[in-house]
Write an enzyme that holds these catalytic residues in place. Sequence first.
Site, PDB file in Angstrom:
ATOM      1  CE  LYS A  56       5.559   3.805  -2.896  1.00  8.71           C
ATOM      2  NZ  LYS A  56       6.411   2.685  -3.325  1.00  8.71           N
ATOM      3  CE1 TYR A 271       1.854  -4.183  -1.060  1.00  8.71           C
ATOM      4  CE2 TYR A 271      -0.416  -4.351  -1.829  1.00  8.71           C
ATOM      5  CZ  TYR A 271       0.686  -3.586  -1.480  1.00  8.71           C
ATOM      6  OH  TYR A 271       0.612  -2.222  -1.559  1.00  8.71           O
ATOM      7  CE1 TYR A 297       4.979  -1.473  -0.094  1.00  7.95           C
ATOM      8  CE2 TYR A 297       3.135  -0.211   0.775  1.00  7.95           C
ATOM      9  CZ  TYR A 297       3.724  -0.905  -0.260  1.00  7.95           C
ATOM     10  OH  TYR A 297       3.073  -1.051  -1.447  1.00  7.95           O
TER      11      TYR A 297
END
Length: 345
Positions: A56, A271, A297
Amino acid sequence: MTTQYESLFQRFRRTQLLEGPTPIQRLHRLEHVLGTGVRLFVKRDDLMGLGGGGNKLRKLEFLLGEAIEQGCDTFITTGGLQSNHARLSAASAARAGLACELILTEVVPRTDVAYRRNGNILLDEIFGARIHLLDGMENALYFADERAEVLKKEGRRPYVVGAGGSSPVGCLGYAACATEIAEQELAIDGGFAHIVLANGSSGTHAGLAAGFTAMGMDTARVRSYAVLNTAEKTQKTTRDLASATLSLIDTTKSIAPNTIDVVGNQLGDGYGIPTPAMLSAVRTMARTEGLLLDPVYTGKAFAGLLSEVNSGAHRDGDAILLLMTGGLPGLFAYQPAFEDALRVS
């Protein structure tokens, strides 16, 4: 290669959060254990100093750049309770001297203390972010926009971005990363046959697709594993976001049809919900290479890659690059899941 394409990003305001290119390392021990003849590499986007590192930060360089250019003093973003993007937004805002407000939603069905108080959310508080906690049914971005209006009335200048920082501006971070990879793979015999990564809010895959397209390179070799939504929905989001990002860089080019490769077989029950394959993959990487993957992830993406390699989906001698996007604090939030898995391993 990077020097050749620097002009693609010069007109965008960018706040430096990285110390330079992240390394690409070969996984020799893992190759030996698997014994398939496939060459395996990892791009260490977890090795960034600020805020615990992670992908990020590449997006935040451009997002914070735009926020500062607009004269903003408060950075507002959204995410799940254990959002890596939220953690790095808080750290980056602190570095830039901006206030940070995080709109966090309880989207993962976990109520244990480790998940609710450890990992990223602990660090959010340490970095000084103001946290607004919503239940899973509330619209986080709507709340963020309303909060921005309140701050404006107080004389503040907020900047709002959605989950994962995956706006076209944020995706410029991975479009720029594509040029970095292109330069680094010149040292790899034959280059990378595939570049593998996880796909949540789609910004990382979209940025890479835009960057490789802008350079006239093969976009289809980027393969992502959906970890948030179905492969079909994720593919559409990625394609649309890649097109919007590319339009910021070069309006003369477009994302070619059928070049956004998204696989959905590692999502599991949803998720942030652990799968046996992910738990096994994280242990495999740790026990062969001493590297720690996050459970939400890259852990699932690596599980997918292991399945491909073991099934013979890649040719002998192919070079495969796994993009390791960080998220290490998430391991501590998932302590009960790993503890249960270790009992039976």
